[in-house]
Design a protein around this motif. Structure first.
Motif, PDB file in Angstrom:
ATOM      1  N   UNK A  42       0.244  -0.852  -0.324  1.00 45.08           N
ATOM      2  CA  UNK A  42      -0.319   0.395   0.025  1.00 45.08           C
ATOM      3  C   UNK A  42       1.239   0.917  -0.085  1.00 45.08           C
ATOM      4  N   UNK A  43      -0.046   2.252  -0.814  1.00 47.43           N
ATOM      5  CA  UNK A  43       0.796   3.298  -0.633  1.00 47.43           C
ATOM      6  C   UNK A  43       0.044   4.503  -0.670  1.00 47.43           C
ATOM      7  N   UNK A  44       0.962   5.567  -0.488  1.00 52.72           N
ATOM      8  CA  UNK A  44       0.021   7.089  -0.531  1.00 52.72           C
ATOM      9  C   UNK A  44       0.169   8.015  -1.246  1.00 52.72           C
ATOM     10  N   UNK A  45       0.014   8.678  -1.690  1.00 51.59           N
ATOM     11  CA  UNK A  45      -0.311   9.804  -2.502  1.00 51.59           C
ATOM     12  C   UNK A  45      -1.022  10.903  -2.091  1.00 51.59           C
ATOM     13  N   UNK A  46       0.213  12.705  -1.612  1.00 48.05           N
ATOM     14  CA  UNK A  46      -0.440  13.839  -1.996  1.00 48.05           C
ATOM     15  C   UNK A  46      -0.213  13.725  -3.211  1.00 48.05           C
ATOM     16  N   UNK A  47      -1.597  14.635  -3.847  1.00 47.63           N
ATOM     17  CA  UNK A  47      -1.145  15.141  -5.420  1.00 47.63           C
ATOM     18  C   UNK A  47      -1.906  16.713  -5.369  1.00 47.63           C
ATOM     19  N   UNK A  48      -1.337  17.671  -5.755  1.00 50.34           N
ATOM     20  CA  UNK A  48      -2.257  18.841  -5.311  1.00 50.34           C
ATOM     21  C   UNK A  48      -2.156  19.019  -7.288  1.00 50.34           C
ATOM     22  N   UNK A  49      -3.628  19.132  -7.384  1.00 45.08           N
ATOM     23  CA  UNK A  49      -4.092  19.838  -8.125  1.00 45.08           C
ATOM     24  C   UNK A  49      -5.556  21.590  -8.585  1.00 45.08           C
ATOM     25  N   UNK A  50      -4.388  22.114  -9.595  1.00 41.90           N
ATOM     26  CA  UNK A  50      -4.908  23.302  -9.781  1.00 41.90           C
ATOM     27  C   UNK A  50      -5.128  23.948 -10.864  1.00 41.90           C
ATOM     28  N   UNK A  51      -5.978  24.769 -11.128  1.00 45.42           N
ATOM     29  CA  UNK A  51      -6.404  24.133 -12.891  1.00 45.42           C
ATOM     30  C   UNK A  51      -6.812  22.995 -13.213  1.00 45.42           C
ATOM     31  N   UNK A  52      -7.293  22.360 -12.999  1.00 47.82           N
ATOM     32  CA  UNK A  52      -7.509  20.753 -13.330  1.00 47.82           C
ATOM     33  C   UNK A  52      -6.050  20.953 -14.216  1.00 47.82           C
ATOM     34  N   UNK A  53      -5.045  20.120 -13.916  1.00 47.56           N
ATOM     35  CA  UNK A  53      -4.337  20.203 -13.798  1.00 47.56           C
ATOM     36  C   UNK A  53      -3.504  19.587 -13.122  1.00 47.56           C
ATOM     37  N   UNK A  54      -2.886  18.049 -13.223  1.00 47.86           N
ATOM     38  CA  UNK A  54      -1.708  18.031 -11.973  1.00 47.86           C
ATOM     39  C   UNK A  54      -0.605  18.585 -11.903  1.00 47.86           C
ATOM     40  N   UNK A  55       0.167  19.609 -10.631  1.00 45.92           N
ATOM     41  CA  UNK A  55       1.118  19.782 -10.397  1.00 45.92           C
ATOM     42  C   UNK A  55       1.907  19.224  -9.856  1.00 45.92           C
ATOM     43  N   UNK A  56       1.802  18.412  -8.660  1.00 45.28           N
ATOM     44  CA  UNK A  56       2.996  17.495  -7.701  1.00 45.28           C
ATOM     45  C   UNK A  56       2.617  16.371  -7.423  1.00 45.28           C
ATOM     46  N   UNK A  57       2.675  15.106  -7.427  1.00 46.31           N
ATOM     47  CA  UNK A  57       2.425  14.724  -6.581  1.00 46.31           C
ATOM     48  C   UNK A  57       3.675  13.883  -6.285  1.00 46.31           C
ATOM     49  N   UNK A  58       3.814  14.111  -4.975  1.00 45.54           N
ATOM     50  CA  UNK A  58       4.686  13.049  -3.454  1.00 45.54           C
ATOM     51  C   UNK A  58       4.229  11.451  -3.246  1.00 45.54           C
ATOM     52  N   UNK A  59       4.501  10.690  -2.984  1.00 46.78           N
ATOM     53  CA  UNK A  59       4.838   9.949  -3.013  1.00 46.78           C
ATOM     54  C   UNK A  59       4.764   9.459  -2.002  1.00 46.78           C
ATOM     55  N   UNK A  60       4.481   8.091  -0.621  1.00 49.56           N
ATOM     56  CA  UNK A  60       4.853   7.667   0.494  1.00 49.56           C
ATOM     57  C   UNK A  60       4.768   6.488   0.207  1.00 49.56           C
ATOM     58  N   UNK A  61       5.752   5.496   0.541  1.00 47.59           N
ATOM     59  CA  UNK A  61       5.517   3.746   0.260  1.00 47.59           C
ATOM     60  C   UNK A  61       5.476   3.349   1.744  1.00 47.59           C
ATOM     61  N   UNK A  62       4.514   2.531   1.423  1.00 45.27           N
ATOM     62  CA  UNK A  62       3.835   1.259   2.426  1.00 45.27           C
ATOM     63  C   UNK A  62       4.896   0.432   2.493  1.00 45.27           C
ATOM     64  N   UNK A  63       4.274  -0.545   3.178  1.00 46.99           N
ATOM     65  CA  UNK A  63       5.210  -2.101   3.128  1.00 46.99           C
ATOM     66  C   UNK A  63       4.107  -2.630   2.557  1.00 46.99           C
ATOM     67  N   UNK A  64       4.831  -4.411   3.093  1.00 45.06           N
ATOM     68  CA  UNK A  64       3.962  -5.066   2.438  1.00 45.06           C
ATOM     69  C   UNK A  64       2.120  -5.046   3.505  1.00 45.06           C
ATOM     70  N   UNK A  65       1.431  -6.283   2.293  1.00 46.74           N
ATOM     71  CA  UNK A  65       0.093  -5.863   3.475  1.00 46.74           C
ATOM     72  C   UNK A  65       0.322  -7.434   3.039  1.00 46.74           C
TER      73      UNK A  65
END
Length: 112
Positions: free
Chosen positions: A89-112
């Motif tokens: 499992x991972x979590x991403x923080x995604x910034x969308x401004x004016x309908x466009x993806x500006x930034x993605x920050x991915x946080x890796x999780x461990x095995x499930x």
């Protein structure tokens, strides 16, 4: 294009899984940056060269939560199974401004 940040994020994941680069490209801003434990603020061209083509390593990917934090930030928690059988499992923080993806920050999780 639907400018709702959650819809933009869901479309980006859908296009990644289907490897529809032509549909995905217009979702990302020209000044887009991608950061993960393996990548430090790479640009759009590098992301599409290095990261986007990796969907074939997944047997399955399920979005568990797509949660808007505010008008621009969307958190995505997803689970995936690699072709090796490992599940993560991972979590991403995604910034969308004016309908466009500006930034993605991915946080890796461990095995499930």
């Amino acid at each position: 294009m639907n400018e709702d940040p959650t819809s933009v994020v869901e479309a980006a994941f859908r296009y990644y899984r289907s490897q529809d680069r032509e549909a995905a490209l217009p979702l990302y801003a020209d000044d887009f940056t991608f950061t993960s434990p393996q990548d430090d603020h790479i640009d759009k061209a590098t992301f599409f060269e290095k990261c986007f083509p990796t969907a074939s390593r997944f047997r399955e990917q399920r979005l568990l939560h797509v949660t808007p934090a505010d008008q621009e930030l969307v958190f995505v928690c997803y689970e995936y199974e690699l072709t090796t059988g490992d599940r993560h499992r991972n979590v991403e923080a995604i910034t969308v401004r004016d309908g466009l993806i500006r930034e993605v920050q991915v946080f890796f999780g461990g095995k499930v």
